[in-house]
Design a protein around this motif. Structure first.
Motif, mmCIF file in Angstrom:
data_model
loop_
_atom_site.group_PDB
_atom_site.id
_atom_site.type_symbol
_atom_site.label_atom_id
_atom_site.label_comp_id
_atom_site.label_asym_id
_atom_site.label_seq_id
_atom_site.Cartn_x
_atom_site.Cartn_y
_atom_site.Cartn_z
ATOM 1 N N ASP A 1 0.807 -1.222 0.000
ATOM 2 C CA ASP A 1 0.000 0.000 0.000
ATOM 3 C C ASP A 1 0.840 1.274 0.000
ATOM 4 N N SER A 2 1.991 1.223 0.659
ATOM 5 C CA SER A 2 2.784 2.439 0.823
ATOM 6 C C SER A 2 3.208 3.032 -0.521
ATOM 7 N N TYR A 3 3.243 2.233 -1.562
ATOM 8 C CA TYR A 3 3.643 2.705 -2.888
ATOM 9 C C TYR A 3 2.603 3.647 -3.482
ATOM 10 N N PHE A 4 1.335 3.483 -3.078
ATOM 11 C CA PHE A 4 0.233 4.202 -3.715
ATOM 12 C C PHE A 4 -0.390 5.273 -2.824
ATOM 13 N N PHE A 5 -0.134 5.218 -1.525
ATOM 14 C CA PHE A 5 -0.712 6.181 -0.590
ATOM 15 C C PHE A 5 0.414 7.042 -0.027
ATOM 16 N N GLN A 6 0.684 8.147 -0.696
ATOM 17 C CA GLN A 6 1.760 9.059 -0.302
ATOM 18 C C GLN A 6 1.206 10.482 -0.299
ATOM 19 N N ASN A 7 0.353 10.759 0.684
ATOM 20 C CA ASN A 7 -0.396 12.010 0.674
ATOM 21 C C ASN A 7 -0.126 12.880 1.896
ATOM 22 N N ALA A 8 -0.246 14.172 1.673
ATOM 23 C CA ALA A 8 -0.307 15.150 2.750
ATOM 24 C C ALA A 8 -1.755 15.628 2.871
ATOM 25 N N PHE A 9 -2.044 16.351 3.944
ATOM 26 C CA PHE A 9 -3.418 16.786 4.206
ATOM 27 C C PHE A 9 -3.393 18.170 4.823
ATOM 28 N N SER A 10 -4.206 19.065 4.294
ATOM 29 C CA SER A 10 -4.340 20.416 4.846
ATOM 30 C C SER A 10 -5.810 20.716 5.098
ATOM 31 N N LEU A 11 -6.044 21.511 6.130
ATOM 32 C CA LEU A 11 -7.412 21.832 6.538
ATOM 33 C C LEU A 11 -7.409 23.194 7.206
ATOM 34 N N ASP B 1 -19.678 27.841 10.690
ATOM 35 C CA ASP B 1 -18.276 27.628 10.345
ATOM 36 C C ASP B 1 -18.172 27.222 8.893
ATOM 37 N N PHE B 2 -17.035 27.519 8.334
ATOM 38 C CA PHE B 2 -16.776 27.258 6.922
ATOM 39 C C PHE B 2 -15.305 26.943 6.762
ATOM 40 N N GLY B 3 -14.971 26.006 5.852
ATOM 41 C CA GLY B 3 -13.574 25.680 5.642
ATOM 42 C C GLY B 3 -13.357 24.861 4.393
ATOM 43 N N SER B 4 -12.115 24.543 4.143
ATOM 44 C CA SER B 4 -11.746 23.732 2.994
ATOM 45 C C SER B 4 -10.640 22.769 3.387
ATOM 46 N N SER B 5 -10.532 21.692 2.634
ATOM 47 C CA SER B 5 -9.521 20.678 2.911
ATOM 48 C C SER B 5 -8.893 20.227 1.606
ATOM 49 N N SER B 6 -7.718 19.624 1.717
ATOM 50 C CA SER B 6 -7.031 19.117 0.538
ATOM 51 C C SER B 6 -6.225 17.882 0.898
ATOM 52 N N VAL B 7 -6.418 16.822 0.131
ATOM 53 C CA VAL B 7 -5.531 15.657 0.167
ATOM 54 C C VAL B 7 -4.649 15.770 -1.070
ATOM 55 N N TRP B 8 -3.342 15.902 -0.855
ATOM 56 C CA TRP B 8 -2.446 16.169 -1.980
ATOM 57 C C TRP B 8 -1.180 15.322 -1.873
ATOM 58 N N PRO B 9 -0.769 14.681 -2.995
ATOM 59 C CA PRO B 9 0.459 13.879 -2.974
ATOM 60 C C PRO B 9 1.642 14.697 -2.476
ATOM 61 N N LYS B 10 2.446 14.093 -1.632
ATOM 62 C CA LYS B 10 3.511 14.796 -0.923
ATOM 63 C C LYS B 10 4.491 15.472 -1.889
ATOM 64 N N ARG B 11 4.643 16.758 -1.694
ATOM 65 C CA ARG B 11 5.599 17.573 -2.426
ATOM 66 C C ARG B 11 5.728 18.876 -1.642
ATOM 67 N N SER C 1 5.553 15.252 -9.169
ATOM 68 C CA SER C 1 6.610 14.565 -8.420
ATOM 69 C C SER C 1 6.409 13.060 -8.363
ATOM 70 N N PHE C 2 5.352 12.517 -9.007
ATOM 71 C CA PHE C 2 5.125 11.078 -8.994
ATOM 72 C C PHE C 2 4.932 10.590 -10.428
ATOM 73 N N SER C 3 5.652 9.524 -10.771
ATOM 74 C CA SER C 3 5.555 8.966 -12.114
ATOM 75 C C SER C 3 4.588 7.805 -12.181
ATOM 76 N N HIS C 4 4.004 7.420 -11.032
ATOM 77 C CA HIS C 4 3.095 6.280 -11.008
ATOM 78 C C HIS C 4 1.769 6.680 -10.360
ATOM 79 N N TYR C 5 0.846 5.769 -10.441
ATOM 80 C CA TYR C 5 -0.493 5.968 -9.876
ATOM 81 C C TYR C 5 -0.433 6.280 -8.380
ATOM 82 N N ILE C 6 -1.235 7.246 -7.935
ATOM 83 C CA ILE C 6 -1.346 7.610 -6.519
ATOM 84 C C ILE C 6 -2.833 7.672 -6.157
ATOM 85 N N SER C 7 -3.194 7.064 -5.024
ATOM 86 C CA SER C 7 -4.566 7.155 -4.529
ATOM 87 C C SER C 7 -4.719 8.429 -3.707
#
Length: 645
Positions: free
Chosen positions: A337-347, A360-370, A475-481
């Motif tokens: 799994d570690s090959y495909f799940f390489q994400n950061a998270f902001s909120l 309340d109001f906000g936004s979130s982002s799941v983004w591949p680590k860079r 920054s990723f040459s392969h599939y990322i979830s």
């Protein structure tokens, strides 16, 4: 220059209390949060920030406000507040023992302290069902060590380390494979998705497992990383679930500072959190049941009515090879799994709080680590920022509205928008309308000590909290979830996609150290396995350009659905002032689960794009067979904790 330095020293001295350890947060499992929630609804304290956990300093401020309104409290309610303050009071003198160490120097600004506590938790649960195939049991035995204190008057630290001796059986239903989407990384897939070939991309599947030792959605895995079986305590004996007895562990911790009685905090921590929850455990954006992850967070109460919070952290891979071991094998042999799940998270989240109204109001982002510093900047609207860097991340927005009547209760509405593809799509039938919504109300019960009755309805649409598969992330040459998950669990609500829930909950605290609750849940969920599986019903589901614009959703009418009635009652009793502090918890529950299906001819009547002929008028009927069986049984869960719980 000397005057400036002197002013700065005076500023920080006045901004911080003498005990910096009050900067540390109180774990969300502490009973004090239920007390604070009820006190807020009764108008006994100012409204707290919509983030959990809170620092001890901020909690103390709220408790002091509650005691200032002691004329509105029953004598036992005052004792409950005073008991909490006593339990979290810092020791007046140094102490050294096997289960506890307290040491602090006598300085002020350069205060240093070291504290250590040992604790032991043991819990077990088992289910007894009319169908003996579901009869299973599991246990966790967790010794843990807490190290915490002050690095100065301004900075506090905590390290929580534990082992988990566990065994948790799982039940695998018949025909458990579930189709989650197509591979994007096969040769020619890009051409296919562009409409240049008639060859269907390779199908990917995951397996379905049930934990019948606990009530549905009740078990929270404690250990992290790999699990080591006692039958083979070596690297070869590791696995991703405790299907047989073994051992694992984990580490949590935080470094934190705060100013202005905890109204401004900055910290770095790996811990569980809950943000934007209108009721305990109700958050659609960052739920208490989400797995812990490391992040840097900031919270500021600019005014009593205006609060702002933000965090950025690194998500952890799911380590669920037993579920998806065959899903990615075609890309690279031996990868996990570690090959495909390489994400950061902001909120980030902005809150407005008034006497009768909360928004309340906000936004979130799941983004591949860079090194994407825009997501790390706390003042950006993350969804808008993506427009500047390219459409390659999983963005969402959320909002909560609450109307309250102090002393009576509140009503609220919550929305989480994962994706809605324009205004020309029908959000009720288009599968690209990926969102979750919630309506709820709660009432204070004034004649009982700290008691409340709450009700909520939650709907999680198909594919919500998932994402379309990508293989072009920077920054990723392969599939990322990029699913909205951490360590295999949803960051948002605990129900899987394509579900709804009616929840009625009563809680009370008759005296200090004693809690009780009764809860009823009615949950419906699209089948994520079998011959009538419903697309978009799993966190592993992914939309693909192959047919995503054609996919439709017809809740209850487009395949098999699991209907669950769950009734449970629990209580806990603790005593922290005895020679051996202890806490005992217990919960007894009843579950009745069954499936409905549609006519197989209608379900299997699909067009060239894989879209079923089913619609909102398709009838469904009850079924009980080997694939979709009835499950009726009772579940008993018990736990005991000693020392530093």
């Amino acid at each position: 220059m000397k005057k400036i330095i002197a002013c700065l020293v005076l500023f920080f001295t006045l901004s911080f209390n003498f005990f910096a350890q009050e900067n540390l947060t109180i774990d969300m499992g502490d009973d004090i949060y239920a007390v604070l929630e009820i006190a807020e609804e009764r108008g006994l304290c100012t409204h707290l920030p919509g983030i959990r956990p809170l620092s001890l300093r901020r909690i103390r401020l709220a408790l002091d406000q509650i005691l200032e309104n002691s004329e509105s409290l029953k004598p036992e309610e005052v004792k409950i507040i005073e008991n909490f303050l006593d339990l979290h009071a810092l020791p007046e003198k140094n102490h050294f023992g096997l289960d506890k160490i307290n040491w602090a120097n006598k300085q002020d600004i350069w205060r240093c302290s070291f504290n250590y506590t040992f604790g032991l938790e043991a819990s077990g649960s088992g289910g007894l069902y009319t169908n003996s195939d579901f009869n299973m049991a599991g246990f966790d035995i967790i010794p843990f060590w807490d190290f915490f204190g002050d690095a100065s008057k301004f900075v506090s630290y905590r390290l929580h380390a534990f082992f988990d001796i566990s065994s948790m059986e799982l039940y695998q239903p018949e025909g458990s494979d579930y189709f989650i989407g197509y591979s994007w990384y096969d040769t020619g897939v890009e051409e296919y998705c562009g409409g240049y070939t008639d060859v269907e991309p390779r199908r990917r599947t995951v397996k379905k497992f049930l934990n019948t030792s606990y009530l549905p959605f009740a078990y929270n895995k404690q250990w992290d990383g790999q699990f080591y079986y006692f039958s083979d305590l070596s690297a070869n004996g590791t696995d991703s679930w405790a299907t047989e007895p073994g051992i694992s562990g984990g580490i949590k911790g935080e470094i934190r500072t705060s100013l202005f009685d905890g109204r401004f905090t900055v910290g770095a921590a790996r811990m569980s959190r809950e943000w934007a929850a209108m009721d305990d455990g109700s958050s659609l954006v960052l739920n208490a049941k989400a797995r812990p992850f490391f992040s840097v967070d900031t919270s500021v109460e600019l005014f009593s009515f205006l609060k702002y919070s933000s965090l950025t952290g690194i998500l952890e891979y799911p380590n669920q090879d037993y579920i998806n071991s065959n899903s990615y094998a075609e890309l690279k042999a031996g990868v996990d799994d570690s090959y495909f799940f390489q994400n950061a998270f902001s909120l980030n989240m902005l809150e407005l709080d008034f006497k009768y109204f909360h928004f309340d109001f906000g936004s979130s982002s799941v983004w591949p680590k860079r090194f994407e510093i825009g997501y790390m900047f706390p003042l950006f609207l993350l969804v808008e920022y993506q427009n500047h860097i390219g459409d390659c991340d999983n963005l969402a927005v959320f909002a909560d509205f609450k109307f309250r009547k102090p002393g009576l209760g509140a009503i609220w509405a919550s929305i989480y928008l994962d994706e809605i593809n324009g205004f020309n799509n029908n959000p009720l039938t288009s599968s690209r309308a990926m969102f979750a919504g919630q309506l709820g109300t709660k009432f204070v019960i004034p004649w009982l000590n700290y008691s409340m009755l709450s009700f909520r309805y939650t709907k999680v649409e198909p594919y919500c909290y998932t994402h379309h598969s990508i293989n072009y992330a920077p920054s990723f040459s392969h599939y990322i979830s990029e699913s909205y998950t951490n360590n295999g669990e949803c960051l948002g609500y605990y129900l899987p996609p394509n579900s709804d829930e009616f929840l009625l909950h009563f809680e009370t605290m008759p005296k200090a150290g004693v809690n009780a609750d009764i809860q009823y849940q009615f949950i419906r969920h699209g089948a994520d396995y079998g011959s009538q599986q419903v697309p978009g019903s799993s966190l592993y589901s992914e939309m693909n350009v192959y047919n995503r614009d054609d996919l439709k959703k017809y809740f209850l009418h487009d395949g098999a659905y699991n209907w669950m009635h769950i009734l449970s009652a629990g209580a806990s009793v603790e005593s922290r002032k005895t020679k051996i502090p202890f806490k005992v918890t217990g919960n007894a529950g009843f579950v009745f689960s069954y499936y409905t299906v549609i006519d197989s001819d209608v379900y299997n009547d699909k067009d060239a794009n894989g879209v079923s002929a089913a619609d909102e008028n398709t009838p469904f009927h009850f079924v009980d067979n080997a694939e979709y069986p009835v499950m009726c049984g009772v579940v008993l869960s018990l736990g005991v904790s000693f020392f530093g719980f």
